[in-house]
Scaffold this active site. Sequence first.
Site, PDB file in Angstrom:
ATOM      1  N   ASP A 110       0.821  -1.345   0.271  1.00  0.00           N
ATOM      2  CA  ASP A 110       0.121   0.042   0.051  1.00  0.00           C
ATOM      3  C   ASP A 110       0.488   1.103   0.333  1.00  0.00           C
ATOM      4  OD1 ASP A 110       0.476   1.442   2.587  1.00  0.00           O
ATOM      5  OD2 ASP A 110      -0.575  -0.802   3.739  1.00  0.00           O
TER       6      ASP A 110
HETATM    7  N1  URA Z   1      -0.359  -5.355   5.178  1.00  0.00           N
HETATM    8  C1  URA Z   1      -0.209  -4.238   4.824  1.00  0.00           C
HETATM    9  O1  URA Z   1      -0.869  -3.376   5.347  1.00  0.00           O
HETATM   10  N2  URA Z   1      -0.266  -3.173   3.476  1.00  0.00           N
HETATM   11  C2  URA Z   1       0.549  -3.757   3.246  1.00  0.00           C
HETATM   12  O2  URA Z   1       0.706  -3.026   1.903  1.00  0.00           O
HETATM   13  C3  URA Z   1       0.806  -5.371   2.923  1.00  0.00           C
HETATM   14  C4  URA Z   1       0.547  -5.798   3.894  1.00  0.00           C
END
Ligand code: URA
Length: 247
Positions: free
Chosen positions: A106
């Site tokens: 993310d």
């Molecule tokens: N978990 C998350 O919260 N974000 C990510 O980008 C990957 C795993």
Amino acid sequence: MENEIRLQKFMAECGVASRRKCEELILAGKVKVNGKVVDQLGTKINVNKDKVEFENKQIKLEEKKVYILLNKPIGYVTTVDEQFGRDKVTDLIKVKERIVPVGRLDMYTSGALILSNDGDFIYKITHPKHEINKTYTVTIKGFVTKDEVEKLRKGVDIGEYVTKPAKVKILKTDEEKNISRLEIVIHEGKNRQVRRMCEAVGRKVLALHRSKIGEISVKNLELGKWRYLSEIEVKKVCGSNLENKRK
Ligand code: URA
């Protein structure tokens, strides 16, 4: 007929994305064959004659497959078809091949991200059945309790899904700053999974970093920098017979 293959398979072989993602792109009307939008699955194309376009750019079979490890900084998105003008991870890597991120991280998470133009490799790595470990360092507010760690280990309900058992280790607790740092290893890839796991035990995530995919680490790579993976690393990460495929 010879040289005829399904449109999504051709796209994956060109490195646009995994086969599943290519099906979504087709259904979303983003793909043209010989100038006409094709938004149904089942179309076959002749690789020697038909012109396939994605985002108005012709896509072609790439000869050389590339595998890249990026240490993603926060503030970049892993979406291929970004529509909101945000910075994309692909802007950080200037190579001529049309590479795409293998899985997601993310926007506010940093760390290990693999990019490639090899659709079959992408499919393998992202398919849940391969259960590739992903290691995260997560900084949360407050002092984590043994009970919370146990819950994270066993699996928590993140909303219509209970996470599989995870490895969880306390790396540090800092009384002055009122934070705890944990290492969490999971092999699933639900959207924002680590953040949602921490939220499920009532903890706010302050920072999240993916340190490793399988055994591939970004420890010696500065944020925003990338490098090619070696053949050995590629083979290790998917435990596959990629070498045979290349011959
Ligand atoms: N978990 C998350 O919260 N974000 C990510 O980008 C990957 C795993």
